[in-house]
Design a protein around this motif. Structure first.
Motif, mmCIF file in Angstrom:
data_model
loop_
_atom_site.group_PDB
_atom_site.id
_atom_site.type_symbol
_atom_site.label_atom_id
_atom_site.label_comp_id
_atom_site.label_asym_id
_atom_site.label_seq_id
_atom_site.Cartn_x
_atom_site.Cartn_y
_atom_site.Cartn_z
ATOM 1 N N TYR A 183 12.294 13.623 -5.680
ATOM 2 C CA TYR A 183 13.327 12.599 -5.716
ATOM 3 C C TYR A 183 13.295 11.704 -4.483
ATOM 4 O O TYR A 183 13.478 10.489 -4.593
ATOM 5 C CB TYR A 183 14.707 13.244 -5.863
ATOM 6 C CG TYR A 183 14.841 14.002 -7.151
ATOM 7 C CD1 TYR A 183 14.918 13.331 -8.358
ATOM 8 C CD2 TYR A 183 14.866 15.397 -7.166
ATOM 9 C CE1 TYR A 183 15.023 14.018 -9.554
ATOM 10 C CE2 TYR A 183 14.979 16.091 -8.348
ATOM 11 C CZ TYR A 183 15.053 15.395 -9.547
ATOM 12 O OH TYR A 183 15.154 16.076 -10.715
ATOM 13 N N LEU A 184 13.054 12.278 -3.327
ATOM 14 C CA LEU A 184 12.993 11.493 -2.094
ATOM 15 C C LEU A 184 11.817 10.520 -2.130
ATOM 16 O O LEU A 184 11.974 9.329 -1.827
ATOM 17 C CB LEU A 184 12.891 12.419 -0.886
ATOM 18 C CG LEU A 184 12.803 11.735 0.470
ATOM 19 C CD1 LEU A 184 14.096 10.978 0.748
ATOM 20 C CD2 LEU A 184 12.519 12.744 1.552
ATOM 21 N N ALA A 185 10.645 11.012 -2.496
ATOM 22 C CA ALA A 185 9.467 10.143 -2.540
ATOM 23 C C ALA A 185 9.592 9.100 -3.639
ATOM 24 O O ALA A 185 9.152 7.958 -3.472
ATOM 25 C CB ALA A 185 8.203 10.983 -2.737
ATOM 26 N N LEU A 186 10.213 9.461 -4.756
ATOM 27 C CA LEU A 186 10.397 8.510 -5.846
ATOM 28 C C LEU A 186 11.328 7.375 -5.428
ATOM 29 O O LEU A 186 11.021 6.192 -5.643
ATOM 30 C CB LEU A 186 10.950 9.216 -7.077
ATOM 31 C CG LEU A 186 11.200 8.336 -8.299
ATOM 32 C CD1 LEU A 186 9.893 7.795 -8.835
ATOM 33 C CD2 LEU A 186 11.934 9.125 -9.366
ATOM 34 N N ILE A 187 12.433 7.715 -4.808
ATOM 35 C CA ILE A 187 13.389 6.695 -4.381
ATOM 36 C C ILE A 187 12.776 5.795 -3.302
ATOM 37 O O ILE A 187 12.890 4.568 -3.359
ATOM 38 C CB ILE A 187 14.697 7.343 -3.900
ATOM 39 C CG1 ILE A 187 15.429 7.961 -5.091
ATOM 40 C CG2 ILE A 187 15.588 6.346 -3.180
ATOM 41 C CD1 ILE A 187 16.598 8.830 -4.725
ATOM 42 N N LEU A 188 12.099 6.403 -2.330
ATOM 43 C CA LEU A 188 11.463 5.600 -1.283
ATOM 44 C C LEU A 188 10.356 4.723 -1.844
ATOM 45 O O LEU A 188 10.171 3.574 -1.408
ATOM 46 C CB LEU A 188 10.916 6.509 -0.181
ATOM 47 C CG LEU A 188 11.957 7.176 0.705
ATOM 48 C CD1 LEU A 188 11.278 8.114 1.699
ATOM 49 C CD2 LEU A 188 12.788 6.147 1.426
ATOM 50 N N PHE A 196 0.817 -1.212 0.000
ATOM 51 C CA PHE A 196 0.000 0.000 0.000
ATOM 52 C C PHE A 196 0.849 1.260 0.000
ATOM 53 O O PHE A 196 0.446 2.291 -0.544
ATOM 54 C CB PHE A 196 -0.937 0.014 1.214
ATOM 55 C CG PHE A 196 -2.045 -0.973 1.111
ATOM 56 C CD1 PHE A 196 -3.140 -0.725 0.307
ATOM 57 C CD2 PHE A 196 -1.998 -2.169 1.811
ATOM 58 C CE1 PHE A 196 -4.159 -1.633 0.196
ATOM 59 C CE2 PHE A 196 -3.016 -3.091 1.715
ATOM 60 C CZ PHE A 196 -4.102 -2.824 0.900
ATOM 61 N N LEU A 197 2.018 1.198 0.615
ATOM 62 C CA LEU A 197 2.872 2.370 0.743
ATOM 63 C C LEU A 197 3.551 2.748 -0.569
ATOM 64 O O LEU A 197 3.658 3.930 -0.893
ATOM 65 C CB LEU A 197 3.933 2.118 1.818
ATOM 66 C CG LEU A 197 4.873 3.266 2.140
ATOM 67 C CD1 LEU A 197 4.090 4.413 2.767
ATOM 68 C CD2 LEU A 197 5.973 2.799 3.069
ATOM 69 N N SER A 198 3.991 1.761 -1.333
ATOM 70 C CA SER A 198 4.744 2.076 -2.550
ATOM 71 C C SER A 198 3.915 2.809 -3.608
ATOM 72 O O SER A 198 4.396 3.804 -4.158
ATOM 73 C CB SER A 198 5.389 0.819 -3.116
ATOM 74 O OG SER A 198 4.428 -0.124 -3.480
ATOM 75 N N PRO A 199 2.680 2.421 -3.923
ATOM 76 C CA PRO A 199 1.921 3.220 -4.900
ATOM 77 C C PRO A 199 1.606 4.626 -4.389
ATOM 78 O O PRO A 199 1.582 5.589 -5.163
ATOM 79 C CB PRO A 199 0.639 2.443 -5.125
ATOM 80 C CG PRO A 199 0.892 1.090 -4.628
ATOM 81 C CD PRO A 199 1.956 1.193 -3.595
ATOM 82 N N TYR A 200 1.392 4.745 -3.079
ATOM 83 C CA TYR A 200 1.124 6.060 -2.503
ATOM 84 C C TYR A 200 2.337 6.975 -2.669
ATOM 85 O O TYR A 200 2.192 8.134 -3.076
ATOM 86 C CB TYR A 200 0.752 5.919 -1.031
ATOM 87 C CG TYR A 200 0.585 7.244 -0.336
ATOM 88 C CD1 TYR A 200 -0.526 8.041 -0.580
ATOM 89 C CD2 TYR A 200 1.549 7.719 0.536
ATOM 90 C CE1 TYR A 200 -0.680 9.264 0.039
ATOM 91 C CE2 TYR A 200 1.411 8.938 1.162
ATOM 92 C CZ TYR A 200 0.293 9.708 0.908
ATOM 93 O OH TYR A 200 0.154 10.924 1.522
ATOM 94 N N LEU A 201 3.525 6.461 -2.366
ATOM 95 C CA LEU A 201 4.729 7.279 -2.488
ATOM 96 C C LEU A 201 5.031 7.622 -3.944
ATOM 97 O O LEU A 201 5.468 8.742 -4.243
ATOM 98 C CB LEU A 201 5.920 6.560 -1.863
ATOM 99 C CG LEU A 201 5.945 6.514 -0.344
ATOM 100 C CD1 LEU A 201 7.083 5.631 0.141
ATOM 101 C CD2 LEU A 201 6.059 7.907 0.236
ATOM 102 N N LEU A 202 4.809 6.694 -4.845
ATOM 103 C CA LEU A 202 5.040 6.976 -6.255
ATOM 104 C C LEU A 202 4.064 8.020 -6.781
ATOM 105 O O LEU A 202 4.440 8.916 -7.538
ATOM 106 C CB LEU A 202 4.963 5.691 -7.071
ATOM 107 C CG LEU A 202 6.113 4.714 -6.862
ATOM 108 C CD1 LEU A 202 5.852 3.419 -7.601
ATOM 109 C CD2 LEU A 202 7.419 5.327 -7.290
ATOM 110 N N THR A 203 2.804 7.928 -6.387
ATOM 111 C CA THR A 203 1.816 8.932 -6.788
ATOM 112 C C THR A 203 2.161 10.292 -6.204
ATOM 113 O O THR A 203 2.077 11.312 -6.897
ATOM 114 C CB THR A 203 0.413 8.508 -6.331
ATOM 115 O OG1 THR A 203 0.122 7.219 -6.872
ATOM 116 C CG2 THR A 203 -0.632 9.499 -6.779
ATOM 117 N N LEU A 204 2.570 10.303 -4.948
ATOM 118 C CA LEU A 204 2.967 11.550 -4.299
ATOM 119 C C LEU A 204 4.158 12.185 -5.002
ATOM 120 O O LEU A 204 4.203 13.404 -5.190
ATOM 121 C CB LEU A 204 3.312 11.275 -2.829
ATOM 122 C CG LEU A 204 3.664 12.462 -1.958
ATOM 123 C CD1 LEU A 204 2.439 13.333 -1.754
ATOM 124 C CD2 LEU A 204 4.205 11.989 -0.639
#
Length: 73
Positions: free
Chosen positions: A43-48, A24-32
């Motif tokens: 860049y931080l949210a993309l890498i995480l 659940f966390l990875s699609p949220y961070l990629l969308t963010l």
């Protein structure tokens, strides 16, 4: 007749339980990250998000593999 190794099954279920939040966390961070392209947080949210996605895939694979080994191995 072989029976299920309950300790190994429990390890596999734990790995799958650890993968669930990452799923659940990875699609949220990629969308963010893609919504904030003009910000430094991109860049931080993309890498995480990529690390969380890779971790989720790895833990799901290892969890399913462990569960299969507990039932048939």
């Amino acid at each position: 007749m072989k029976h299920t190794d309950k300790d190994l099954l429990l390890k596999g279920i734990k790995k799958m339980a650890l993968a669930l939040p990452l799923l659940f966390l990875s699609p949220y961070l990629l969308t963010l990250s893609f919504l904030n392209k003009d910000n430094y947080m991109f860049y931080l949210a993309l890498i995480l998000g990529l690390i969380a996605g890779a971790g989720a895939i790895y833990l799901c694979f290892k969890g399913i593999n462990t569960i299969i080994k507990s039932m048939f191995g």
